[in-house]
Design a protein around this motif. Sequence first.
Motif, PDB file in Angstrom:
ATOM      1  N   LEU A   6       0.824  -1.216   0.000  1.00  0.00           N
ATOM      2  CA  LEU A   6       0.000   0.000   0.000  1.00  0.00           C
ATOM      3  C   LEU A   6       0.856   1.264   0.000  1.00  0.00           C
ATOM      4  O   LEU A   6       0.533   2.238  -0.671  1.00  0.00           O
ATOM      5  CB  LEU A   6      -0.931  -0.027   1.215  1.00  0.00           C
ATOM      6  CG  LEU A   6      -1.986   1.076   1.334  1.00  0.00           C
ATOM      7  CD1 LEU A   6      -3.236   0.523   2.005  1.00  0.00           C
ATOM      8  CD2 LEU A   6      -1.467   2.269   2.127  1.00  0.00           C
ATOM      9  N   HIS A   7       1.945   1.269   0.741  1.00  0.00           N
ATOM     10  CA  HIS A   7       2.777   2.464   0.835  1.00  0.00           C
ATOM     11  C   HIS A   7       3.359   2.839  -0.520  1.00  0.00           C
ATOM     12  O   HIS A   7       3.628   4.014  -0.786  1.00  0.00           O
ATOM     13  CB  HIS A   7       3.908   2.245   1.845  1.00  0.00           C
ATOM     14  CG  HIS A   7       3.426   2.128   3.257  1.00  0.00           C
ATOM     15  ND1 HIS A   7       3.165   3.214   4.060  1.00  0.00           N
ATOM     16  CD2 HIS A   7       3.137   1.032   4.014  1.00  0.00           C
ATOM     17  CE1 HIS A   7       2.747   2.805   5.246  1.00  0.00           C
ATOM     18  NE2 HIS A   7       2.730   1.480   5.238  1.00  0.00           N
ATOM     19  N   VAL A   8       3.568   1.834  -1.359  1.00  0.00           N
ATOM     20  CA  VAL A   8       4.123   2.111  -2.684  1.00  0.00           C
ATOM     21  C   VAL A   8       3.051   2.691  -3.604  1.00  0.00           C
ATOM     22  O   VAL A   8       3.293   3.647  -4.342  1.00  0.00           O
ATOM     23  CB  VAL A   8       4.713   0.822  -3.292  1.00  0.00           C
ATOM     24  CG1 VAL A   8       5.230   1.086  -4.704  1.00  0.00           C
ATOM     25  CG2 VAL A   8       5.820   0.273  -2.408  1.00  0.00           C
ATOM     26  N   VAL A   9       1.850   2.105  -3.566  1.00  0.00           N
ATOM     27  CA  VAL A   9       0.767   2.551  -4.459  1.00  0.00           C
ATOM     28  C   VAL A   9       0.198   3.886  -4.005  1.00  0.00           C
ATOM     29  O   VAL A   9      -0.067   4.778  -4.812  1.00  0.00           O
ATOM     30  CB  VAL A   9      -0.343   1.477  -4.514  1.00  0.00           C
ATOM     31  CG1 VAL A   9      -1.496   1.945  -5.398  1.00  0.00           C
ATOM     32  CG2 VAL A   9       0.225   0.164  -5.033  1.00  0.00           C
ATOM     33  N   SER A  10      -0.025   4.031  -2.686  1.00  0.00           N
ATOM     34  CA  SER A  10      -0.588   5.267  -2.137  1.00  0.00           C
ATOM     35  C   SER A  10       0.314   5.767  -1.024  1.00  0.00           C
ATOM     36  O   SER A  10       0.243   5.271   0.116  1.00  0.00           O
ATOM     37  CB  SER A  10      -2.003   5.005  -1.598  1.00  0.00           C
ATOM     38  OG  SER A  10      -2.576   6.184  -1.091  1.00  0.00           O
ATOM     39  N   PRO A  11       1.201   6.719  -1.312  1.00  0.00           N
ATOM     40  CA  PRO A  11       2.183   7.181  -0.311  1.00  0.00           C
ATOM     41  C   PRO A  11       1.548   7.713   0.972  1.00  0.00           C
ATOM     42  O   PRO A  11       2.215   7.782   2.004  1.00  0.00           O
ATOM     43  CB  PRO A  11       2.926   8.298  -1.053  1.00  0.00           C
ATOM     44  CG  PRO A  11       2.742   7.989  -2.507  1.00  0.00           C
ATOM     45  CD  PRO A  11       1.378   7.388  -2.619  1.00  0.00           C
ATOM     46  N   ALA A  12       0.284   8.089   0.933  1.00  0.00           N
ATOM     47  CA  ALA A  12      -0.363   8.607   2.146  1.00  0.00           C
ATOM     48  C   ALA A  12      -0.452   7.549   3.223  1.00  0.00           C
ATOM     49  O   ALA A  12      -0.582   7.876   4.417  1.00  0.00           O
ATOM     50  CB  ALA A  12      -1.760   9.124   1.813  1.00  0.00           C
ATOM     51  N   GLY A  13      -0.361   6.278   2.854  1.00  0.00           N
ATOM     52  CA  GLY A  13      -0.390   5.204   3.829  1.00  0.00           C
ATOM     53  C   GLY A  13      -1.800   4.801   4.232  1.00  0.00           C
ATOM     54  O   GLY A  13      -2.794   5.394   3.788  1.00  0.00           O
ATOM     55  N   PRO A  14      -1.916   3.783   5.086  1.00  0.00           N
ATOM     56  CA  PRO A  14      -3.228   3.271   5.486  1.00  0.00           C
ATOM     57  C   PRO A  14      -3.968   4.253   6.397  1.00  0.00           C
ATOM     58  O   PRO A  14      -3.353   5.082   7.052  1.00  0.00           O
ATOM     59  CB  PRO A  14      -2.893   1.976   6.216  1.00  0.00           C
ATOM     60  CG  PRO A  14      -1.522   2.206   6.766  1.00  0.00           C
ATOM     61  CD  PRO A  14      -0.814   3.057   5.747  1.00  0.00           C
ATOM     62  N   ASN A  15      -5.279   4.112   6.413  1.00  0.00           N
ATOM     63  CA  ASN A  15      -6.094   4.915   7.326  1.00  0.00           C
ATOM     64  C   ASN A  15      -6.898   3.988   8.224  1.00  0.00           C
ATOM     65  O   ASN A  15      -6.715   2.753   8.209  1.00  0.00           O
ATOM     66  CB  ASN A  15      -6.991   5.884   6.561  1.00  0.00           C
ATOM     67  CG  ASN A  15      -7.921   5.173   5.605  1.00  0.00           C
ATOM     68  OD1 ASN A  15      -8.027   3.951   5.606  1.00  0.00           O
ATOM     69  ND2 ASN A  15      -8.619   5.932   4.779  1.00  0.00           N
ATOM     70  N   THR A  16      -7.770   4.550   9.012  1.00  0.00           N
ATOM     71  CA  THR A  16      -8.559   3.741   9.950  1.00  0.00           C
ATOM     72  C   THR A  16      -9.368   2.681   9.219  1.00  0.00           C
ATOM     73  O   THR A  16      -9.482   1.538   9.678  1.00  0.00           O
ATOM     74  CB  THR A  16      -9.487   4.658  10.768  1.00  0.00           C
ATOM     75  OG1 THR A  16      -8.704   5.662  11.419  1.00  0.00           O
ATOM     76  CG2 THR A  16     -10.247   3.854  11.805  1.00  0.00           C
ATOM     77  N   ALA A  17      -9.962   3.065   8.066  1.00  0.00           N
ATOM     78  CA  ALA A  17     -10.774   2.106   7.309  1.00  0.00           C
ATOM     79  C   ALA A  17      -9.947   0.922   6.855  1.00  0.00           C
ATOM     80  O   ALA A  17     -10.441  -0.217   6.813  1.00  0.00           O
ATOM     81  CB  ALA A  17     -11.416   2.808   6.109  1.00  0.00           C
ATOM     82  N   THR A  18      -8.655   1.145   6.527  1.00  0.00           N
ATOM     83  CA  THR A  18      -7.789   0.040   6.091  1.00  0.00           C
ATOM     84  C   THR A  18      -7.669  -1.013   7.177  1.00  0.00           C
ATOM     85  O   THR A  18      -7.845  -2.212   6.936  1.00  0.00           O
ATOM     86  CB  THR A  18      -6.395   0.583   5.737  1.00  0.00           C
ATOM     87  OG1 THR A  18      -6.504   1.676   4.828  1.00  0.00           O
ATOM     88  CG2 THR A  18      -5.545  -0.517   5.115  1.00  0.00           C
ATOM     89  N   PHE A  19      -7.381  -0.583   8.397  1.00  0.00           N
ATOM     90  CA  PHE A  19      -7.226  -1.538   9.497  1.00  0.00           C
ATOM     91  C   PHE A  19      -8.558  -2.181   9.869  1.00  0.00           C
ATOM     92  O   PHE A  19      -8.606  -3.366  10.215  1.00  0.00           O
ATOM     93  CB  PHE A  19      -6.592  -0.846  10.701  1.00  0.00           C
ATOM     94  CG  PHE A  19      -5.134  -0.550  10.531  1.00  0.00           C
ATOM     95  CD1 PHE A  19      -4.187  -1.553  10.679  1.00  0.00           C
ATOM     96  CD2 PHE A  19      -4.704   0.727  10.199  1.00  0.00           C
ATOM     97  CE1 PHE A  19      -2.834  -1.291  10.511  1.00  0.00           C
ATOM     98  CE2 PHE A  19      -3.351   1.003  10.038  1.00  0.00           C
ATOM     99  CZ  PHE A  19      -2.415  -0.007  10.182  1.00  0.00           C
ATOM    100  N   ASN A  20      -9.643  -1.424   9.795  1.00  0.00           N
ATOM    101  CA  ASN A  20     -10.950  -2.018  10.111  1.00  0.00           C
ATOM    102  C   ASN A  20     -11.289  -3.159   9.155  1.00  0.00           C
ATOM    103  O   ASN A  20     -11.859  -4.168   9.564  1.00  0.00           O
ATOM    104  CB  ASN A  20     -12.035  -0.940  10.054  1.00  0.00           C
ATOM    105  CG  ASN A  20     -11.944   0.039  11.211  1.00  0.00           C
ATOM    106  OD1 ASN A  20     -11.244  -0.215  12.188  1.00  0.00           O
ATOM    107  ND2 ASN A  20     -12.640   1.155  11.096  1.00  0.00           N
TER     108      ASN A  20
END
Length: 594
Positions: free
Chosen positions: A444-458
Motif C-alpha cells: 500500500l505504501h508504494v501505491v498510495s504514499p499517504a499510507g493506510p487509514n482507519t478504514a484500512t485496518f478495520n
Amino acid sequence: MQAPIVRDGLWRCLCPSYRPNLIFKATRSSRPQALRTHHRLSRPATCNASGLVASRHSTISTSQYRKQHISPTISTSSRGFQSLARLVKGRLEELDTTAIYDNLRVWAATGNQAKVTEAVRYLIYERQERPNVRLYSALILVNVSPLYGTAGKVAALLQDMRHDGIELDAGTCHDVLEALAVHPDYLLRNEIIEYMEERWLTLNNQGHNFVVAGMLRDRMFESALEKIESMARQGMHIQPWLYDKAVYMLCDIGEIDEAYKIMRNRRDSEVRAISPVLWSYFLDTASKYCHHEATKFVWESRVKPSYLQPSSGLCLNVLNTAARHGDAHLATDVFRVLTNRNTIFDHQHYEMLLEAYINAGDIKTALSVLIIMQDAGVKPDDGTTSPILRHLQQDPERPMEAFTILQAFEQAGMKIPIAAVNCTIQAAVAVQDLEQAIEFYKALHVVSPAGPNTATFNILFRGCSKMGRKELAMFLAAEMIQLKVPPDSITYDRLILVCVGGHDIDDAFQYYEEMRDQGFIPRGGTFTSLVKACVQAGDSRAEEVIEDMRHLGINMAKLELWINAQKRKPNLDAKENQERNRTPDAFDFAGVVS
C-alpha cells in the motif's frame, strides 16, 4: 308480473351487442313544418345545457319558445335581459343573418359560450329564426370549452333536437364527437358512431381523431392505440395534437414503452412537429423511470445536437439511468453538458458516473474516476467505492486485477486515493483471501504514499475475525498504534469480536473498557457475543456488560431468553457444577435476569 328491464348505461356496458333506440333519433311530426305554430313539449320542468326551459304538458307559442329557449340564467321579463338585448343588437345588428351564422360557428369552435348564447338568442328573438340544426350544432360544439362544457349538456341538447324533430347531420355528429373528445362519455360516443353507420354517414379523418381523443380521456388506452395503428395503416392523417395527448397520458401512467414507440415513429415519419415542451417532458419522465432506450433516444435526438437544453435536475435523472444500465457513453455526455454550464460536481455525480462504467464492465475507467474525484477536491470514501467492491467480489481474480491497474496508474504518475486501495483489500477479504489482502496492505505504501487509514485496518480486522486470526489482529493493532492511526468505534468493535472468537475474554474486556472510556458504544451483536462468551466461561463480568446494556436502552429480550435456556439445560455435567460452586467469582444467573 315481471319487472320491466331497464336498459340504462349499465345494461349497455354488460350487453355491448344491444343496439338501443338512440336518444338523439329524430321523431318527425306528422304535420308539415310550416303548420307547426306551437311546440308541444311533454317533459318535466328543467333548465338544461342549451337553456331550454319547459313545463310538463305545457303548450307554448313560438314567441314564448324563442324567449325561453336560450338563457337559463336570465329571465325574459327582467331588466337584465332587456339590457343584454340592446347590447347584442349593438354588436350584431350590422351583420346579416348569414354572417351571424358564420361567426356563430367560429365562436362555438373556440368554446366561447357567452358569445354563442348571445348570438343564438339574437337570431331567435330578433331575426325570427326557427330552431334548426345549425343553431343546435353551435350549442353542441361550444361544449369543447374545458371549463363550461360537459357531456351531460351535449346529451341534453341531443334530446332537445329529438323533441323538436330535428335530425342530426354528419357535421353535427362530428361536433358531438369533438365535444366528447374533451368531456368523454363512451356510451354516447358509441351511440353517435352507430347512428352514423346506420345512416351511412361517413366519419372523416378529423372525426377519427376525435374518437381516439375521447378514448384517451376515458383511459381506454389499449383501444386508443389500436385505433391509432389502424388509422396509420389506412393512411389517415393523424393530428399532431392527438399524438401529443397520447404521449402525455401514457407517460402519466408510466407506459413509457408505448409512449416511446409513438415518439420514435413520429420522428421517423413526416410528422415532425414535436414541441420542445413535449421532448423535455418525455425525457424527464423516461429518465425518472430509468427507461434506457427512451432516455437515450431523446438525448441523442435533441440534447446532443443542442436543440434541447435539459435542466441540471433532469441531467441527474439521465445520469442515473445511464449508471443503472451501464451506458458509459451517455453518462460521459451528461458530464459534458454539466461541465459546459460550470456545474460543481459532488459525490452524487461521480458515483453515478462510476457506476455506469462498472455496469459496462470497464473497471479501469471506473478506478480512474476515483482519481479524477480526488484531483477535483472530492474525496472518495467507502460509499463511493461500493459499486467497484460489488464488481470485484464476484470473482476471486478481480481483486488482483484491480490492484494491478492501480499500480500501473501510480507508475504513470497519478495520485492514487487510499479508498481505491482499501476497496481491493476489502474485496480480497470478501472472497476469503486474507493472505492476498495482507499482501495488498504491504504494498500500500508504494501505491498510495499517504499510507493506510482507519478504514484500512478495520477491513483487515474484519478479515481476522472471519478467519480466526487473533495473533495477526494483535500485530495489526500494534502497527496501527505505531503509525498513529486513530481508532474508531468499528476498530474496537472488531477487536472485541476477534478476542471473543479467540476465547480471550481478558483482552476482549480490555478493549471493551477502553472503548467505553472513549465514549464509543459497541453494536448490539458485539454486546451479545461478549455476554455469551462470559456466561459460557462463567465470568461474572457479564453482569457488568448487561448493566451497561440496560443503561444504554439496548433490547435484551433475545439475550435473556438465551440466558434462561442456559439455566435450564438438563444435562449439565455434575462435576462442572461442583467446580462452579467452589469458584468464588461464580456467575449469578439469577442476578442477570432479575
